[in-house]
Design a protein around this motif. Structure first.
Motif: not given
Lengths: 343, 343
Positions: A339-341, A273, A280, A250, A337, A248, A333-334
């Motif tokens: 994300v790592s980027s 969103r 994050e 980014v 939604g 979390r 996370n999934q």
């Protein structure tokens, strides 16, 4: 595996977000939320089919008089749940805890309560396992959560000598017009270190940190100006890699036109969103500066949103339904939604 | 001793203040100021009997058409002065310097110009003696001046290992409506370190410092969040004493109700200061925190005012009329009403 029955006591800035996040979890069931007053804030609960309980008998009457279907009072609410999320205003948690304990319901409090209330201050990536099966815990505040996410990977690797962090705090939340926010001035905290540093140590006991904070006339969220003094020299690439390895967290870039808080918020809006939430912590990779053992960088904290995934993980931990922190973090996370980027 | 003939090129936020400060010096004579446009800003010059010159021939015509008595164009202005203060907008100083040099007039620039323009970046308490008799110098910007005042006593005593400073910068000046200031957001600098750290090193070459800055939607001035890492442990009383020993640094206290920028400004208004100017750097003594070798504190910088006394000292140094920095600082302080305590 049985679904965890979750109730949210309090349907404000944090409560409504956690409620909607719970709805997205396959291993959880949202029993309902409590409300004290019938007003526009319940429209979104109604739209999502979320059941509403009164915070007490009188509240239930008020709701029904206003045409809101009330499922029962606090006793009805709490009897039906395995885990209650206390998202009531800061400071009333200790009274509430007596009630939750009386009903033998597990409870999760927010950062406005003191560490001592539960004895366990929680950030998923740091101490998920300590929370497994516990009766109650506290998810720490937005700023403290962010500090833990950015510093823990360095602490874990034994790299951090000391963190010096200056926090530009948002004055009030976007929804607030009744609370007093600063207008055209910068407001100091009443002490140094500001409470976030000591609070982060309740999560990461061996964290060496000094924090100082001001409140500024913005509502978008917090901006941290972080100086990390490492105990060895690392390259910028190595530092960035460590930060990115933190769940979390980014990386974003100034050169992409994200030159102020509002542009990052605009990106969240563009990403579709809910409420432009950023769960994050976002740090500016291209501006991050390494000089000898010193690392300096900016990161932004969306105070309304950042603790939402932590609460979801806390539910899994406290209920004992998932023993592996990484799996819980991944599920959360999934589902949300995260994300790592952002690109 | 002959009075130094001073001219101010530019009558904006800084220029008008320096002009009025020059009027208060027994060893200086204000020849006049330049103006480009006849508007309300000249009312105060007129009220003080300050002579006005055009920035060029056309400007002189414009002034006279508007009923402002113009004493001549730029050539008339510059011929009559020993030292010119360049208070024109940032970046035009290099063109101006060619003109000043052509007239063999000594020149003092402001922090918007680069160090290389004059090769000497000035803060009175640090390098007054280096400036004696020089042809030109640059008084550094407000933030850099403040950083020099707070760090130099520690550097001088060999006590400072490294300074980490986070700057909450004012968005625009109170007078600005044409410049774009941030509204409801926090704006990042385009690089780390922000320019103030390296700039302070042009004054104090052995200063070890890292700065990071943001701009916030306020106009009252800057607030710095300073972490000083010393190379030995000092008591809080010792640290406070060192800070107080620095000229133009004043201790204030949160417990006196100075809990935000605007309250300190209100105190300046209560003190009857012209334009509520605070020429001093004010740090919060009661909030200052010492922990091991680390010192953390807040201080406030009035960007419109802080460089005014530095310019006055710079005039004395560059003209060679006063060899002793302490005497110049004392004369300037007494004439302006700069104090060592606001109580």
């Amino acid at each position: 595996m049985e679904k965890v029955k979750v109730g949210i006591n309090g349907y404000g800035v944090i409560g409504k977000r956690i409620a909607e996040a719970v709805l997205l979890q396959e291993d959880m069931e949202l029993v309902g939320v409590t409300a004290r007053t019938p007003d526009y804030r319940l429209f979104s609960a109604d739209r999502k089919g979320i059941k509403i309980f009164g915070t007490d008998f009188e509240a239930c009457n008020r709701l029904m008089e206003a045409g809101v279907k009330c499922q029962g009072d606090f006793n009805h609410f709490v009897k039906g749940v395995d885990v209650v999320i206390d998202a009531t205003p800061a400071g009333v948690g200790s009274d509430n805890k007596v009630k939750y304990d009386g009903f033998e319901v597990k409870s999760i409090f927010q950062g406005g309560e003191s560490h001592d209330l539960t004895g366990l201050s929680f950030v998923a990536q740091v101490n998920y396992k300590d929370a497994i099966g516990k009766q109650s815990l506290r998810v720490v505040s937005c700023n403290t959560t962010a500090i833990c996410r950015t510093t823990f990977p360095f602490v874990e690797k034994g790299l951090l000598e000391k963190a010096y962090m200056a926090l530009a705090r948002r004055g009030v939340d976007p929804v607030d017009s009744h609370e007093k926010g600063p207008l055209g001035t910068v407001v100091l905290e009443d002490s140094i270190p500001s409470h976030q540093g000591p609070d982060a140590k309740t999560v990461i006991p061996n964290l060496n940190i000094l924090t100082v904070a001001v409140a500024v006339p913005v509502t978008l969220g917090h901006l941290h100006l972080a100086f990390l003094r490492l105990n060895k020299e690392l390259s910028k690439a190595e530092v960035v890699e460590i930060l990115k390895s933190s769940p979390r967290v980014v990386a974003i870039n100034y050169k992409d036109g994200i030159t102020a808080q509002n542009q990052l918020v605009e990106l969240m809006r563009d990403m579709g969103r809910p409420r432009a939430d950023m769960w994050e912590v976002a740090f500016w990779e291209d501006l991050l500066h390494v000089e000898g053992k010193d690392v300096t960088f900016y990161y932004q904290v969306h105070n309304e949103a950042i603790v939402v995934p932590e609460n979801i993980d806390a539910i899994r931990a406290i209920s004992g339904n998932e023993a592996d922190p990484r799996k819980s973090i991944q599920k959360t996370n999934q589902s949300l939604g995260i994300v790592s980027s952002f690109t």
